[in-house]
Design an enzyme around this catalytic site. Structure first.
Site, PDB file in Angstrom:
ATOM      1  N   GLY A   1      19.788 -85.608 -34.388  1.00 13.42           N
ATOM      2  CA  GLY A   1      19.980 -84.147 -34.704  1.00 13.42           C
ATOM      3  C   GLY A   1      20.145 -83.654 -36.199  1.00 13.42           C
TER       4      GLY A   1
ATOM      5  N   GLU B   1       5.079 -80.731 -40.139  1.00 10.65           N
ATOM      6  CA  GLU B   1       5.668 -81.353 -38.958  1.00 10.65           C
ATOM      7  C   GLU B   1       5.165 -80.362 -37.803  1.00 10.65           C
ATOM      8  OE1 GLU B   1       9.706 -82.053 -39.087  1.00 10.65           O
ATOM      9  OE2 GLU B   1       9.980 -82.068 -36.997  1.00 10.65           O
TER      10      GLU B   1
ATOM     11  N   SER C   1      17.967 -84.206 -38.692  1.00 13.03           N
ATOM     12  CA  SER C   1      17.022 -83.661 -39.329  1.00 13.03           C
ATOM     13  C   SER C   1      16.357 -85.040 -40.233  1.00 13.03           C
ATOM     14  CB  SER C   1      17.264 -82.616 -40.594  1.00 13.03           C
ATOM     15  OG  SER C   1      17.173 -81.576 -39.852  1.00 13.03           O
ATOM     16  N   SER C   2      15.989 -86.501 -39.665  1.00 12.40           N
ATOM     17  CA  SER C   2      15.571 -87.446 -40.323  1.00 12.40           C
ATOM     18  C   SER C   2      14.199 -87.116 -40.374  1.00 12.40           C
ATOM     19  CB  SER C   2      15.613 -88.854 -39.240  1.00 12.40           C
ATOM     20  OG  SER C   2      15.491 -88.483 -37.997  1.00 12.40           O
TER      21      SER C   2
ATOM     22  N   ASP D   1      15.314 -77.035 -41.414  1.00 14.98           N
ATOM     23  CA  ASP D   1      15.643 -78.390 -41.694  1.00 14.98           C
ATOM     24  C   ASP D   1      15.075 -78.589 -43.110  1.00 14.98           C
ATOM     25  OD1 ASP D   1      16.796 -78.380 -39.458  1.00 14.98           O
ATOM     26  OD2 ASP D   1      15.410 -79.505 -38.315  1.00 14.98           O
TER      27      ASP D   1
ATOM     28  N   GLY E   1      17.229 -89.512 -34.577  1.00 18.28           N
ATOM     29  CA  GLY E   1      17.533 -89.239 -33.089  1.00 18.28           C
ATOM     30  C   GLY E   1      18.891 -88.506 -32.868  1.00 18.28           C
TER      31      GLY E   1
ATOM     32  N   ASP F   1      16.258 -69.747 -36.733  1.00 22.30           N
ATOM     33  CA  ASP F   1      15.165 -69.566 -37.751  1.00 22.30           C
ATOM     34  C   ASP F   1      13.902 -69.351 -37.339  1.00 22.30           C
ATOM     35  OD1 ASP F   1      14.625 -72.002 -36.413  1.00 22.30           O
ATOM     36  OD2 ASP F   1      14.508 -73.312 -38.078  1.00 22.30           O
TER      37      ASP F   1
HETATM   38  C1  GLA Z   1      15.806 -77.932 -34.898  1.00 25.16           C
HETATM   39  C2  GLA Z   1      14.428 -77.538 -35.449  1.00 25.16           C
HETATM   40  C3  GLA Z   1      15.134 -76.203 -36.394  1.00 25.16           C
HETATM   41  C4  GLA Z   1      15.873 -75.275 -35.962  1.00 25.16           C
HETATM   42  C5  GLA Z   1      17.182 -76.000 -35.060  1.00 25.16           C
HETATM   43  C6  GLA Z   1      17.867 -74.825 -34.232  1.00 25.16           C
HETATM   44  O1  GLA Z   1      16.649 -78.579 -35.821  1.00 25.16           O
HETATM   45  O2  GLA Z   1      13.857 -78.304 -36.268  1.00 25.16           O
HETATM   46  O3  GLA Z   1      14.014 -75.733 -37.142  1.00 25.16           O
HETATM   47  O4  GLA Z   1      15.203 -74.346 -34.966  1.00 25.16           O
HETATM   48  O5  GLA Z   1      16.497 -76.929 -34.375  1.00 25.16           O
HETATM   49  O6  GLA Z   1      18.551 -74.173 -34.782  1.00 25.16           O
END
Ligand code: GLA
Length: 410
Positions: free
Chosen positions: A148, A187, A150-151, A199, A146, A52
Site C-alpha cells: 500500500g 492505471e 504506491s509501488s 498516488d 503490495g 481523492d
Molecule cells: C489507493 C488509491 C488512491 C486513493 C487511496 C485511498 O491508494 O490508489 O487513489 O483512493 O487508495 O485514499
C-alpha cells in the site's frame, strides 16, 4: 527482539544501491550505458483517505523508497516505421524482460502484469496526442510491493518522467501539474485499476521536507512544511503484512457507494457537502451503510484541512488526534480496516505515539504513527509485542522523512 527499523530519512542520492542496480542492469542487458536515469518515489498518505475520487483533499508525502528507470532511445535499427515502434523493458524485481509495440500499447490490457503499467504510460501519452519515442528501459525499485505504498504509481511516474524526457517533452510542453492525470489514466484505462489521483500526484509533485496538500478537483497544490526532524519527530511506518483481502472489489464498491450517495444528495461529488451540513445530508440518505460512507468522506476532508492549518503554524504534534480520528472513521464508518491494522494502531498509541492511522486504500497495507524520534524503537517494540500476542506474523518497520518527487538523477 530485533526490529528491522530502517532509516528511511537517508535518500538514495543518485549513486545509491537502487540507482546502481537499474544502471548496471541496463548495461548488462543492452551492452551499453543508459542515456539517463530517472526515479520516482512511493508515498505514505498522512491523512485524507478515499477522498481523492470524491474530488476532495489529500495530504501525502513522498518516501525515500524509489523506483528507478535507466533508459535510452532504441537503437537506430529499432527506430523502424512508427507503427512498428517498440519498447523493451527489463525489471529486476520480476527478473523478466518484456517487449511491446505500438499496437500493444494502443490496446488497453494487451500487456498485463507489471508491464501493463509501463505500456499504460505509453498508451496514455499517445492517447493525449504526444509522440513517445521507442526506448529500452531497465527498472529497479526498493518500494515494497503490495504494502500500500504506491509501488504502481512510482513505476508509472518513473516511466513517464523517463519517456517524456527522452522524447523532449520538458515541463514547458508537458507541465508537471498535468502529468499525474496521465499516470492515473494509465492505471485506470490500461491496467484497469479504478484508483484516484493521489498516488500519482504524490510520486510526481511532492517536495522534500513537505507534505503535499492537493485539491483533487482543481489539482492545485500547496507544499506544506513538514519538518519532522527539526521538531524531533518521526513518522514510523508499520508494514502490517496483513494479506490484502478483496482489495480491488471492495475499493470499487466504496467508490460506487460514494458516487451513488452524491447522486442522491444532488451534488457532483461528496466534496460539495460541508461538514456543518452533514447532519442534514445524512437525514436524506436511505440506509445506515450509505450514511456512514458519507460521514467518513465529509469528516475526513475536514480533518485534512484541520491538519494543514496546524502544520502551517508548525504545530506538528497536535495533528496526532486527527490521525487517530481518521483511523476510527476508516474502521467504523468506511469499514476498510482489518484486525492487523487495528491492532497496530492501538499498540502504537499505547506505546506513546501522538497519533496513528492506516494509510492507503485499506484492507491491509501500512500503518503510520507520529512519534518522538527517540521513541520510534519503543513504539515499534510495543507493536511487535501486540502482534506476537495476537499470533500475527511479525510486522516490519521503517521511519520516513518527506522526500522529493520524480526527477532525473543522471
Ligand atoms: C489507493 C488509491 C488512491 C486513493 C487511496 C485511498 O491508494 O490508489 O487513489 O483512493 O487508495 O485514499
Amino acid at each position: 527482539m530485533t526490529l528491522p527499523l530502517a532509516d528511511g530519512g537517508a535518500r538514495d542520492s543518485g549513486a545509491g544501491p537502487v540507482t546502481r542496480r537499474a544502471h548496471d542492469g541496463f548495461r548488462q542487458r543492452y551492452g551499453v550505458p543508459p542515456a539517463g536515469v530517472w526515479a520516482a518515489p512511493g508515498r505514505v498518505n498522512l491523512i485524507g483517505e478515499h477522498t481523492d475520487y470524491n474530488d476532495g483533499f489529500v495530504l501525502p508525502f513522498a518516501l525515500p523508497h524509489r523506483t528507478v528507470v535507466a533508459a535510452s532511445l532504441a537503437e537506430p535499427a529499432e527506430q523502424a516505421a512508427p507503427a512498428e515502434q517498440g519498447w523493451t523493458v527489463w525489471s529486476e524485481q520480476s527478473g523478466e524482460e518484456i517487449a511491446f509495440n505500438t499496437a500493444d500499447a494502443d490496446r488497453p490490457g494487451a500487456v498485463d502484469g507489471w508491464g501493463g503499467y509501463v505500456a499504460g504510460v505509453v498508451w496514455a501519452l499517445r492517447e493525449a496526442g504526444y509522440a513517445v519515442p521507442a526506448a529500452r528501459l531497465a527498472i529497479a525499485s526498493d518500494v515494497p510491493l503490495g504494502a500500500g505504498l504506491s509501488s504502481s504509481a512510482a513505476l508509472e511516474a518513473a516511466v513517464l518522467t523517463a519517456l517524456t524526457d527522452l522524447g523532449g517533452l520538458g515541463p514547458d510542453r508537458l507541465p508537471v501539474d498535468r502529468r499525474p492525470a496521465l499516470a492515473q489514466r494509465a492505471e485506470n484505462g490500461y491496467a484497469g485499476v479504478p484508483c484516484g489521483i493521489m498516488d500519482q500526484s504524490a510520486s510526481i509533485r511532492c517536495r522534500a521536507g513537505h507534505a503535499l496538500f492537493l485539491d483533487c478537483r482543481s489539482l492545485d497544490v500547496e507544499h506544506v512544511p513538514f519538518d519532522l526532524a527539526a521538531a524531533g519527530l518521526a513518522v514510523l511506518v508499520v508494514d502490517t503484512r496483513a494479506p490484502h483481502r478483496h482489495v480491488s472489489g471492495e475499493y470499487a464498491a466504496r467508490r460506487a457507494a460514494c458516487e451513488r450517495a452524491a447522486g442522491l444528495l444532488g451534488v457532483p461529488a461528496l466534496r460539495e457537502v460541508p461538514v456543518d451540513d452533514l447532519p442534514a445530508a445524512l437525514d436524506r440518505l436511505p440506509d445506515d451503510p450509505t450514511r456512514r460512507r458519507v460521514r467518513h468522506v465529509v469528516t475526513e476532508n475536514h480533518r485534512v484541512r484541520e491538519t494543514v492549518t496546524l502544520l502551517r503554524s508548525g504545530r506538528i504534534r497536535e495533528i496526532g488526534p486527527l490521525l487517530t480520528a481518521s483511523h476510527a472513521s476508516m474502521r467504523d464508518d468506511f469499514e476498510i480496516t482489518v484486525p492487523e491494522v487495528d491492532v497496530a494502531v492501538t499498540a502504537a498509541l499505547a506505546g506513546g505515539a501522538y497519533g496513528a492511522r492506516m494509510t492507503g486504500g485499506g484492507f491491509g497495507g501500512c500503518v503510520l504513527a507520529l512519534v518522538d524520534a527517540d521513541a520510534a524503537d519503543r513504539v515499534a517494540a510495543t507493536v511487535g509485542a501486540a502482534y506476537a500476542e495476537h499470533g500475527f506474523p511479525p510486522p516490519t518497520f521503517f521511519t520516513a522523512l518527506p522526500c522529493t518527487g520524480a526527477e532525473r538523477i543522471h
